[in-house]
Design a protein around this motif. Sequence first.
Motif, PDB file in Angstrom:
ATOM      1  N   ALA A  11     -13.395   0.663  -7.585  1.00 28.28           N
ATOM      2  CA  ALA A  11     -12.774   1.595  -6.644  1.00 28.28           C
ATOM      3  C   ALA A  11     -12.256   2.837  -7.363  1.00 28.28           C
ATOM      4  N   LEU A  12     -11.736   2.645  -8.577  1.00 28.95           N
ATOM      5  CA  LEU A  12     -11.264   3.791  -9.351  1.00 28.95           C
ATOM      6  C   LEU A  12     -12.410   4.734  -9.693  1.00 28.95           C
ATOM      7  N   ALA A  13     -13.568   4.167 -10.013  1.00 29.56           N
ATOM      8  CA  ALA A  13     -14.733   5.012 -10.308  1.00 29.56           C
ATOM      9  C   ALA A  13     -15.125   5.837  -9.083  1.00 29.56           C
ATOM     10  N   LEU A  14     -15.084   5.233  -7.889  1.00 25.12           N
ATOM     11  CA  LEU A  14     -15.414   5.980  -6.675  1.00 25.12           C
ATOM     12  C   LEU A  14     -14.421   7.114  -6.440  1.00 25.12           C
ATOM     13  N   ALA A  15     -13.125   6.829  -6.605  1.00 23.39           N
ATOM     14  CA  ALA A  15     -12.121   7.877  -6.395  1.00 23.39           C
ATOM     15  C   ALA A  15     -12.269   9.000  -7.421  1.00 23.39           C
ATOM     16  N   TRP A  16     -12.568   8.642  -8.683  1.00 23.77           N
ATOM     17  CA  TRP A  16     -12.717   9.665  -9.712  1.00 23.77           C
ATOM     18  C   TRP A  16     -13.950  10.532  -9.457  1.00 23.77           C
ATOM     19  N   VAL A  17     -15.042   9.899  -9.022  1.00 25.91           N
ATOM     20  CA  VAL A  17     -16.247  10.664  -8.696  1.00 25.91           C
ATOM     21  C   VAL A  17     -15.959  11.638  -7.556  1.00 25.91           C
ATOM     22  N   ALA A  18     -15.172  11.184  -6.560  1.00 26.40           N
ATOM     23  CA  ALA A  18     -14.826  12.073  -5.454  1.00 26.40           C
ATOM     24  C   ALA A  18     -13.952  13.228  -5.923  1.00 26.40           C
ATOM     25  N   PRO A  22      -7.981   0.925  -2.407  1.00 25.55           N
ATOM     26  CA  PRO A  22      -8.380  -0.364  -3.005  1.00 25.55           C
ATOM     27  C   PRO A  22      -7.756  -0.591  -4.384  1.00 25.55           C
ATOM     28  N   VAL A  23      -7.605   0.456  -5.164  1.00 22.28           N
ATOM     29  CA  VAL A  23      -6.973   0.299  -6.472  1.00 22.28           C
ATOM     30  C   VAL A  23      -5.528  -0.164  -6.303  1.00 22.28           C
ATOM     31  N   ALA A  24      -4.830   0.412  -5.336  1.00 20.06           N
ATOM     32  CA  ALA A  24      -3.438   0.022  -5.098  1.00 20.06           C
ATOM     33  C   ALA A  24      -3.335  -1.428  -4.639  1.00 20.06           C
ATOM     34  N   VAL A  25      -4.243  -1.857  -3.766  1.00 23.56           N
ATOM     35  CA  VAL A  25      -4.219  -3.260  -3.310  1.00 23.56           C
ATOM     36  C   VAL A  25      -4.435  -4.202  -4.480  1.00 23.56           C
ATOM     37  N   CYS A  26      -5.397  -3.895  -5.341  1.00 23.12           N
ATOM     38  CA  CYS A  26      -5.684  -4.774  -6.484  1.00 23.12           C
ATOM     39  C   CYS A  26      -4.521  -4.790  -7.466  1.00 23.12           C
ATOM     40  N   VAL A  27      -3.915  -3.637  -7.732  1.00 26.18           N
ATOM     41  CA  VAL A  27      -2.783  -3.597  -8.665  1.00 26.18           C
ATOM     42  C   VAL A  27      -1.623  -4.429  -8.120  1.00 26.18           C
ATOM     43  N   ALA A  28      -1.301  -4.278  -6.830  1.00 26.81           N
ATOM     44  CA  ALA A  28      -0.215  -5.061  -6.246  1.00 26.81           C
ATOM     45  C   ALA A  28      -0.528  -6.552  -6.270  1.00 26.81           C
ATOM     46  N   ALA A  29      -1.762  -6.922  -5.958  1.00 24.84           N
ATOM     47  CA  ALA A  29      -2.138  -8.337  -5.999  1.00 24.84           C
ATOM     48  C   ALA A  29      -2.056  -8.890  -7.417  1.00 24.84           C
ATOM     49  N   LEU A  30      -2.440  -8.103  -8.406  1.00 25.27           N
ATOM     50  CA  LEU A  30      -2.368  -8.560  -9.794  1.00 25.27           C
ATOM     51  C   LEU A  30      -0.923  -8.744 -10.241  1.00 25.27           C
ATOM     52  N   VAL A  31      -0.021  -7.866  -9.785  1.00 24.45           N
ATOM     53  CA  VAL A  31       1.402  -8.057 -10.101  1.00 24.45           C
ATOM     54  C   VAL A  31       1.904  -9.348  -9.475  1.00 24.45           C
ATOM     55  N   GLY A  32       1.512  -9.614  -8.223  1.00 23.93           N
ATOM     56  CA  GLY A  32       1.904 -10.870  -7.592  1.00 23.93           C
ATOM     57  C   GLY A  32       1.344 -12.084  -8.307  1.00 23.93           C
ATOM     58  N   LEU A  33       0.112 -11.993  -8.780  1.00 24.42           N
ATOM     59  CA  LEU A  33      -0.455 -13.098  -9.559  1.00 24.42           C
ATOM     60  C   LEU A  33       0.303 -13.284 -10.872  1.00 24.42           C
ATOM     61  N   GLY A  34       0.770 -12.189 -11.466  1.00 27.63           N
ATOM     62  CA  GLY A  34       1.566 -12.309 -12.679  1.00 27.63           C
ATOM     63  C   GLY A  34       2.862 -13.046 -12.434  1.00 27.63           C
ATOM     64  N   VAL A  35       3.546 -12.742 -11.325  1.00 27.67           N
ATOM     65  CA  VAL A  35       4.768 -13.462 -10.990  1.00 27.67           C
ATOM     66  C   VAL A  35       4.469 -14.932 -10.716  1.00 27.67           C
ATOM     67  N   ALA A  36       3.371 -15.222 -10.028  1.00 32.79           N
ATOM     68  CA  ALA A  36       2.996 -16.615  -9.784  1.00 32.79           C
ATOM     69  C   ALA A  36       2.690 -17.346 -11.087  1.00 32.79           C
ATOM     70  N   SER A  37       2.083 -16.657 -12.037  1.00 27.64           N
ATOM     71  CA  SER A  37       1.804 -17.296 -13.325  1.00 27.64           C
ATOM     72  C   SER A  37       3.093 -17.615 -14.069  1.00 27.64           C
ATOM     73  N   VAL A  38       4.076 -16.717 -13.991  1.00 30.40           N
ATOM     74  CA  VAL A  38       5.362 -17.004 -14.629  1.00 30.40           C
ATOM     75  C   VAL A  38       6.024 -18.199 -13.972  1.00 30.40           C
ATOM     76  N   ALA A  39       5.945 -18.291 -12.649  1.00 26.50           N
ATOM     77  CA  ALA A  39       6.625 -19.359 -11.925  1.00 26.50           C
ATOM     78  C   ALA A  39       5.928 -20.702 -12.056  1.00 26.50           C
ATOM     79  N   GLU A  40       4.608 -20.701 -12.304  1.00 20.76           N
ATOM     80  CA  GLU A  40       3.863 -21.959 -12.259  1.00 20.76           C
ATOM     81  C   GLU A  40       3.138 -22.282 -13.570  1.00 20.76           C
ATOM     82  N   ASP A  41       2.486 -21.299 -14.187  1.00 17.36           N
ATOM     83  CA  ASP A  41       1.659 -21.598 -15.355  1.00 17.36           C
ATOM     84  C   ASP A  41       2.469 -21.761 -16.633  1.00 17.36           C
ATOM     85  N   LEU A  42       3.632 -21.120 -16.732  1.00 17.43           N
ATOM     86  CA  LEU A  42       4.427 -21.220 -17.962  1.00 17.43           C
ATOM     87  C   LEU A  42       5.293 -22.467 -18.015  1.00 17.43           C
ATOM     88  N   ARG A  43       5.381 -23.201 -16.930  1.00 20.96           N
ATOM     89  CA  ARG A  43       6.219 -24.394 -16.934  1.00 20.96           C
ATOM     90  C   ARG A  43       5.676 -25.473 -17.859  1.00 20.96           C
TER      91      ARG A  43
END
Length: 780
Positions: free
Chosen positions: A455-462, A480-501
């Motif tokens: 999505a970033l490539a499409l926006a940059w080409v435009a 789309p870049v904003a949606v993916c960045v926000a989802a990745l931040v949420g996955l990071g918080v989920a990893s801290v809450a679940e994967d680091l235990r």
Amino acid sequence: WRHELRAVLKNYSTARRLTVGAELVVLSVLEICYFSLVGKRWRVRQVVDAWRWNLAPEQDLRAARVAVAASRRIPDRVVAKLFTRRSLRVTRFARPMLEELAERWARPVVDAGSPARTSTRRAALRQHRHHLSRRETAAVALLVLVLVLGSRSVLADQLPLVGQYLPLPGPATLLGHYLGGWTDAGLQHPGPATPAFAILGLVGLVLGGAMGVVLKLELVVAVVAGALGVARLLRPLAGTPGRIAAGAAYLFLPLAWNDVARGDLEGLAVFAGLPYVLERLLRATGLAPFDRVAGADEVGSAAAGAPPAGALRRAVRESLGLGVVLAVVGSFAPAAILVALACAAALVVATAIFDRARAGARALGVALGGVAVAVVLTFPWSLTFFQPGARWSTVVGASPLAGPGLSSILRFALGPVGKGPLAWALLVASAFVLLVGRGERFAWGARLWVVALGALALAWVASEGWLGAGGGSLRVLAAPVAVCVAALVGLGVASVAEDLRSSGFGWRHVAAVAFGVVALSGSLPVLGASLGGRWGLPVAGYDTVLSWLGGTGHGPSAGRVLWLGDPPALPLPGWQVEPGLAAAVSSGGLPDATRNWPSPDPGAAGAVIADVVAAQSDLTVDLGAQLAPSGIRDIVVPSALAPVLVGEQAADPAPAPAALLDALTTQRDLHELPTEGGVAVFENLAWSPRRDGSAASAGGTTPAPLRSAGVALALLAWIALGSRYLRGRRDRLGRRHVRARPGPPATAIRHDAPELGAGQDPTPGTAGAHAELDPAGARP
């Protein structure tokens, strides 16, 4: 229902009975329509029978009212409290839909082989009601408070005429344009209108014609729906903390607030709808854990031992759902179709790298099917984009003279918010899941990074102007870049809450602390912008300095206004003439909201644009005489994103090409008027009212029979999809959500609960509820 209605018709006084009776009439009509769609004809008969029974002569309501009035000692307000103390009829009518919505929001991922899943709908609802801890509730409340305070002036004051903040006409006008045809600034014969007219018109009817409230409601709904959509997107992958973090990160990215500051309603529409589009595409891949997200019909089939729905049936269902979302969002922002296809193509690349390309191909097929459904639902308006003469710039926006660079796109600094270095923080935090994430979270983190890069490539080409005559809708293409960045931040918080235990203390825990600091610092730019209460939105718009434009008349007799300049400076969308120059036409003075969606084919406006190009090339000095047959009375050339008022308001410059201003100044039949705010206005001396009316052209229009048939087809398609959804919801409400458990249970209990009347409780022993006990332990 007979006696419920009789209590209203008998016990109230005359004035109160008229108002409450009118409310019951409206509610009864809604109930009849709803129950007819879901196939409950016996409920329709009950509603009709209640009125027939009460209005029959043998009931003698007049004598009953006289007897009550003779002995009554309490006012109507006390009687009303007695009537509404228990279950309301409206609540009883709406409760099934609200419970289903709550259940679908809170339903966890369904895995038929998991041994530790709850089994009933009531358990899912109970989990939904108590899934937020005090800290999580406080975090959500604080987030809402910050955003409300940050938008206080935007919501309280009148929106200026900037960007697409154009005044909405009345509901009757909008619905009339959609059903009867729409003339683009009077330059064409009536043609198809976007379904956005119908949506805004219906909302305006509900709000009693308060169209200013409709415009502000559009802003609020877009922001809230976008945050909820990102949280919903992560439902299979993250718990409540991760989902809250994803929604908060989506709101604390500068993208939405730059949309508000620039009046970009198309960007806000894509901001709201794209998370739901991406969710459908991820489910279409069939990859874990989205392959285990099933509806009630699949869960019930799995519990009964039946095979799940076929892949084709699931793809069709996903295409229908995606098509509805694209139809609604695309009615406001046609570029959403391009964005959805770009996300699907990026998913193909991501699955080809990490999995099998077949999964991405399924998502691409669902995207193409969803686009086809959206084309049908928006027909015949969608047909105008395929007609000869349609311009690409009406889809992806006219290109500005100097577009933002790659750095601005990465920081979402496409407006006044997010220009500092702290705007990089959330982008940096989005890479954390690749360091500590495990299993499905790590896999989807990697896939989402590929989608974000695509999505970033499409926006940059435009932004570089490589999309041809278009590419100015950068805030739409960057969503789309904003949606993916926000989802990745949420996955990071989920990893801290679940994967680091499960891991011992080490560098990952140190990285988690750094991740928290970086993510929190990423919210500071938006928090700082919220202090002013306007997100950088100008206080004064072009309606302040150009209120006199067009005189007091309307329509052709008042003349038309030709707007020329850099696309970001124009207070309405237009057709691209060249990079850095766009043209738009309004009728009768300042534009209204119908000009937010110009016709893809400019029609007679194409001749106007050609005359402007000729004047800019020094091929004519009589531009006014050439524009007069088209009814052009004034030419307006803005030089900034908003009026520049010395000592009161500054605005980012967006000057028009120097060759254009030189050409307009040298025309013999154009007279420059004294103005303020950095706006140049030229009066056409060759214009006269009697010369109007000859500019209408049939080019780019749709014949009336085809237009009427297209609107009817689109309405029938919407009714068919709505009926299908309501019937499916009825089936899900009547089916138990059973998940497989290891080992035979000692007792199996089945409750068949009937529909209860007002005040009844589903207690044991009520009619219609029974239990089947199997001593042998076999599943019934």
